[in-house]
Design a protein around this motif. Structure first.
Motif, PDB file in Angstrom:
ATOM      1  N   ASP A  34       0.830  -1.206   0.000  1.00  0.00           N
ATOM      2  CA  ASP A  34       0.000   0.000   0.000  1.00  0.00           C
ATOM      3  C   ASP A  34       0.864   1.255   0.000  1.00  0.00           C
ATOM      4  N   LEU A  35       1.972   1.233   0.738  1.00  0.00           N
ATOM      5  CA  LEU A  35       2.829   2.418   0.781  1.00  0.00           C
ATOM      6  C   LEU A  35       3.457   2.696  -0.574  1.00  0.00           C
ATOM      7  N   TYR A  36       3.801   1.644  -1.304  1.00  0.00           N
ATOM      8  CA  TYR A  36       4.344   1.829  -2.654  1.00  0.00           C
ATOM      9  C   TYR A  36       3.306   2.541  -3.537  1.00  0.00           C
ATOM     10  N   VAL A  37       2.070   2.069  -3.487  1.00  0.00           N
ATOM     11  CA  VAL A  37       1.024   2.671  -4.327  1.00  0.00           C
ATOM     12  C   VAL A  37       0.790   4.116  -3.918  1.00  0.00           C
ATOM     13  N   LEU A  38       0.778   4.383  -2.618  1.00  0.00           N
ATOM     14  CA  LEU A  38       0.616   5.758  -2.156  1.00  0.00           C
ATOM     15  C   LEU A  38       1.743   6.640  -2.658  1.00  0.00           C
ATOM     16  N   PHE A  39       2.954   6.133  -2.597  1.00  0.00           N
ATOM     17  CA  PHE A  39       4.121   6.900  -3.056  1.00  0.00           C
ATOM     18  C   PHE A  39       3.971   7.237  -4.537  1.00  0.00           C
ATOM     19  N   VAL A  40       3.708   6.226  -5.345  1.00  0.00           N
ATOM     20  CA  VAL A  40       3.633   6.428  -6.797  1.00  0.00           C
ATOM     21  C   VAL A  40       2.440   7.300  -7.168  1.00  0.00           C
ATOM     22  N   GLY A  41       1.276   7.006  -6.576  1.00  0.00           N
ATOM     23  CA  GLY A  41       0.090   7.798  -6.901  1.00  0.00           C
ATOM     24  C   GLY A  41       0.260   9.252  -6.504  1.00  0.00           C
ATOM     25  N   HIS A  42       0.773   9.475  -5.305  1.00  0.00           N
ATOM     26  CA  HIS A  42       0.968  10.850  -4.829  1.00  0.00           C
ATOM     27  C   HIS A  42       2.032  11.566  -5.649  1.00  0.00           C
ATOM     28  N   LEU A  43       3.113  10.872  -5.995  1.00  0.00           N
ATOM     29  CA  LEU A  43       4.146  11.485  -6.829  1.00  0.00           C
ATOM     30  C   LEU A  43       3.573  11.869  -8.192  1.00  0.00           C
TER      31      LEU A  43
END
Length: 409
Positions: free
Chosen positions: A319-328
Motif C-alpha cells: 500500500d505504501l508503494y502505491v501511495l508513493f507512486v500515486g501521490h508522486l
C-alpha cells in the motif's frame, strides 16, 4: 603448544574443511541443476552457445533474501522498506518534492513520447514518470545484482522455485536475443531489471518498442521503458480517465474495519456518510466505486481508492508503494502535499506483526498470509479484534494490542 590448544585448532580446521566441502558439494549440485534446465531453455528458443556462455562459471548467491536453504532459517523479504517503515518515513515529503520537480522537467523533455503513451494506453504520463522515479530514481540508481545469477539462485534455492525457473529461462532468452549486454543486465534481489524494474517474464508480456529502433530496450531507452510500464498497467486493467485515489477527511465515527478491498461503495455514498473530500469531486466521479484506505488506521490521511489503485498494486503489492507512486504522479501534475499529515506512529517488528496475525487467525478474524506485514486485511482484522476485546478501535498494530493478545492466550 599445550595439547588443549592443539585440539582446539584441529577442531577448528576440521570444521572449516567440512564447511568448505559442504559449499563445494552445494555448488556442484547448483551446477548440475542449471545444466538440467537446458532442455527447457532449448524449447524456449535459447541457443546452445548462449546457454553455455552465460551459465559457465555461474555461482549461486546465498546472501539473497527469500531463500529456503537446508539447515538454515528461511530468509524473508521483510527488510523491504515498503513493509517495515511507517508512512511518514516511506512517503517522505522531501523525497516526493525532489522527485516531483525532476518529474516536471522530464515531462517536458519526453513530452512527445508521453503524449503517445497516454493516447495509446490511456495511462497518464505523470503516472509512468512516477513509477520510473520510484523504481530507479529516474535512472540514477543502478541495480546491484547480476540478473541471471539472481534468478538462477532463486530457481535453485528460493521459496518460489517454479516461478523463478521460468524467469531464469526468459533471462537467458533476453541475452540470447541481444536485448541487453550481460554487464548491463542488472536487477534487484528479486530479479526486477531495467529503468522501470520488470521481471524477465514481464519484459516479454508487456515490452514496447516505442522509439522504433526495432528492439525493446527497457535499460537504456526511456520511451521504451515508460511505454512498457504503461502497457503493463493497461494489461492489468487500468481504466483511462479514472484517478487512483481521493484524499478525504474521515468522520469521527468512521469504522476503520471497513478499510478492505471487498468493501466497495460509490464515492458519493462514502461522502454521504460523512467522508469529506479536500478537492471537488464531480458527479461522474462520485459514481465510481471505491474502497476505504487508512494506512495508519484512524491516524494520518484517509483515502477512497478506485480500481486503478489496485492496478498499481499489481506492480508492487505494498500500500505504501502505491501511495508513493500515486501521490508522486499527482505532484508532478501540480498538486500539493497531503492535506492531513502522517501521525508519528511507530512500526512494530515484523515478528510481532506475524504473532498478531497468528492470533487473529486462531480466533477466526484473519485468513490471509502470515507475513508480518500490516496490510489492509491485517489492519481490518486488528480493528475487529479490538472491538471484541473492548479496546480502542484504531486498526493499528500497537504494543498494547500485542500485550492484550498475549494475555488472552
Amino acid at each position: 603448544m599445550p595439547s588443549a590448544c592443539r585440539t582446539l585448532l584441529l577442531a577448528l580446521l576440521l570444521s572449516a574443511l567440512t564447511l568448505q566441502a559442504s559449499a563445494h558439494a552445494a555448488d556442484a549440485a547448483f551446477t548440475q541443476f542449471i545444466a538440467s534446465l537446458w532442455p527447457q531453455a532449448q524449447a524456449a528458443g535459447v541457443s546452445r552457445a548462449t546457454f553455455e556462455r552465460e551459465t559457465r562459471g555461474l555461482e549461486p548467491d546465498y546472501k539473497l533474501p527469500d531463500l529456503a536453504l537446508p539447515g538454515r532459517p528461511a530468509t524473508g523479504a521483510s527488510a523491504q522498506a515498503e513493509f517495515v517503515q511507517v508512512p511518514a518515513s516511506y512517503v517522505k515529503e522531501a523525497t516526493i518534492a525532489r522527485l516531483a520537480a525532476d518529474g516536471q522537467r522530464l515531462m517536458q523533455k519526453y513530452r512527445a513520447a508521453l503524449d503517445q503513451i497516454e493516447s495509446r494506453f490511456g495511462v497518464p504520463g505523470t503516472m509512468v514518470l512516477a513509477l520510473w522515479g520510484r523504481e530507479t530514481d529516474y535512472g540514477r540508481y543502478t541495480s546491484p545484482y547480476d540478473t541471471l545469477r539472481v534468478v538462477a539462485t532463486q530457481a535453485y534455492a528460493g521459496r518460489r522455485k517454479d516461478q523463478y525457473r521460468d524467469e531464469f529461462i526468459l533471462a537467458l532468452k533476453i541475452l540470447d536475443e541481444g536485448a541487453v549486454a550481460r554487464k548491463d543486465f542488472r536487477s534487484s534481489w528479486a530479479g526486477a531489471t531495467g529503468l522501470t524494474q520488470f521481471l524477465p517474464s514481464e519484459y516479454f508480456k508487456h515490452g514496447v518498442d516505442l522509439d522504433g529502433d526495432g528492439r525493446v530496450d527497457i535499460w537504456h531507452s526511456v520511451p521504451d521503458a515508460l511505454a512498457s510500464a504503461a502497457k503493463q498497467l493497461a494489461d492489468k486493467g487500468w481504466q483511462p480517465g479514472v484517478r487512483w485515489a481521493y484524499e478525504v477527511r474521515a468522520p469521527a465515527n468512521a469504522d476503520c474495519t471497513l478499510g478492505v478491498p471487498e468493501v466497495k461503495k460509490p464515492i458519493g455514498e462514502w461522502l454521504r456518510t460523512g467522508f469529506a473530500p479536500f478537492a471537488r469531486i464531480s458527479a461522474g466521479e462520485q459514481a465510481q466505486p471505491a474502497s476505504l484506505l487508512q494506512p495508519e488506521g484512524i491516524y494520518g490521511p484517509s483515502f477512497l481508492t478506485t480500481a486503478n489503485y489496485f492496478v498499481i498494486k499489481q506492480y508492487n503489492f505494498s500500500d505504501l508503494y502505491v501511495l508513493f507512486v500515486g501521490h508522486l504522479s499527482d505532484r508532478i501534475a501540480g498538486a500539493g502535499p497531503f492535506a492531513t499529515p502522517w501521525a508519528a506512529s511507530t512500526q512494530l517488528r515484523t515478528t510481532s506483526v506475524a504473532a498478531m496475525q497468528k492470533h487473529l487467525t486462531r480466533v477466526g478474524l484473519y485468513a490471509d498470509k502470515i507475513d508480518g506485514k500490516a496490510g489492509m486485511l491485517t489492519r481490518a482484522a486488528l480493528g475487529a479484534y479490538q472491538k471484541s476485546a473492548g479496546l480502542k478501535v484504531d486498526c493499528w498494530p500497537s504494543e498494547a494490542v500485542l500485550q492484550s493478545m498475549g494475555a488472552a492466550r
